[in-house]
Design an enzyme around this catalytic site. Structure first.
Site, mmCIF file in Angstrom:
data_model
loop_
_atom_site.group_PDB
_atom_site.id
_atom_site.type_symbol
_atom_site.label_atom_id
_atom_site.label_comp_id
_atom_site.label_asym_id
_atom_site.label_seq_id
_atom_site.Cartn_x
_atom_site.Cartn_y
_atom_site.Cartn_z
ATOM 1 C CG ASN A 9 -30.718 29.520 -8.642
ATOM 2 O OD1 ASN A 9 -31.027 28.766 -9.564
ATOM 3 N ND2 ASN A 9 -30.544 29.106 -7.404
ATOM 4 C CE LYS A 11 -33.770 29.361 -5.899
ATOM 5 N NZ LYS A 11 -34.198 29.547 -4.519
ATOM 6 C CG HIS A 94 -28.998 26.887 -4.098
ATOM 7 N ND1 HIS A 94 -30.115 26.521 -3.378
ATOM 8 C CD2 HIS A 94 -29.139 28.190 -4.392
ATOM 9 C CE1 HIS A 94 -30.906 27.575 -3.260
ATOM 10 N NE2 HIS A 94 -30.336 28.606 -3.858
ATOM 11 C CD GLU A 166 -28.063 31.904 -2.240
ATOM 12 O OE1 GLU A 166 -28.712 32.739 -2.887
ATOM 13 O OE2 GLU A 166 -28.118 30.693 -2.453
ATOM 14 N N GLY A 172 -36.254 32.478 -0.342
ATOM 15 C CA GLY A 172 -37.636 32.233 -0.735
ATOM 16 C C GLY A 172 -38.648 32.531 0.354
ATOM 17 C CB SER A 212 -35.892 37.403 0.438
ATOM 18 O OG SER A 212 -36.525 36.149 0.642
#
Ligand code: PGA
Length: 249
Positions: A9, A11, A94, A166, A172, A212
């Site tokens: 992804n 982003k 997401h 997730e 992140g 991560s």
């Protein structure tokens, strides 16, 4: 046998030139992997990426999509627009869409319907926040996200669904769920699907872990029996690390 999938992804990163550079780097570095590889560039680069990957073994996903067929929705993108340039996969739900753009379970249920109606593959994301885990509510939060966002679909539509668990606290942040935490939740998700539908659907749906995932932790996470791959953010922006993660499957 369930499919193994590693999806990147990207982003809101990489302009057109950077995207093309990353793609060509990826094509040379990926090599052999058992996983199906998916990349999700930003909207403005979807057409070029789809064209560049026509002969390659890498699939392309959009990061979002509007639920309406068409109309006065300035700035939005429809399923038909995506399909018309060859994009067959869309990421929905997401946590960044949920948190920064107010996407609710009800809205996501609509988006899921539209994507499935257009015969697209949906990567449906969900996961608890840190306070949910701290208060031991993570299972019920996840169960509700599934019930309210996707459990309305027909049993026959599950063949077009990939799930991505997730945990928000791991996205992140450099903090991953431990392989055992991921396995525990993935097994719970499968059991929840089995209860709502049946064992066959529960056993066949691919459940990806995201948050991560890096080259140094991918292998132990992917080794867990109910983890069928990963949805990779930061580490997918570098061809070498994404390739290393894909090889870890
Ligand atoms: P991350 O992002 O790998 O940078 O944590 C994962 C995601 O948002 O899908």
């Amino acid at each position: 046998m369930r499919k193994k999938i590693v999806a990147g992804n990207w982003k809101m990163n990489k302009n057109l030139a950077e995207t093309e550079a990353l793609l060509s780097d990826l094509k040379t570095k990926l090599g052999k992997t058992e996983a199906e590889i998916i990349v999700a560039p930003t909207f403005t680069n979807l057409y070029n990426v789809t064209e560049a990957l026509r002969q390659a073994d890498i699939k392309v996903a959009a990061q979002n999509m509007h639920q309406a067929e068409n109309g006065a929705y300035t700035g939005e993108i429809s399923a038909d627009m995506l399909k018309s340039i060859g994009v067959e996969i869309v990421i929905l739900g997401h946590s960044e869409r949920r948190a920064y753009f107010g996407e609710t379970d009800a809205l996501l249920a609509d988006k899921v319907n539209t994507a499935l109606k257009h015969n697209m593959m949906v990567i449906f994301c969900f996961g608890e926040e840190l306070q949910d885990r701290k208060s031991d509510n993570h299972f019920s939060v996840v169960e509700n996200q599934l019930k309210n966002g996707i459990f309305h679909i027909d049993a026959s539509a599950w063949k077009n669904v990939i799930l991505a668990y997730e945990p928000v606290w791991a996205i992140g942040t450099g903090e991953t769920a431990s392989p055992d935490q991921a396995q525990e939740m993935h097994a719970f998700i499968r059991a929840t699907i089995a209860k709502a539908y049946n064992d066959t659907i529960a056993n066949e749906v691919a459940i990806l872990y995201g948050g991560s995932v890096k080259p140094n932790n991918a292998e132990e996470i992917f080794a867990k029996p109910d983890v069928d791959g990963g949805l990779i953010g930061g580490a997918s922006l570098d061809a070498e690390s994404f390739a290393a993660i894909a090889k870890a499957i």
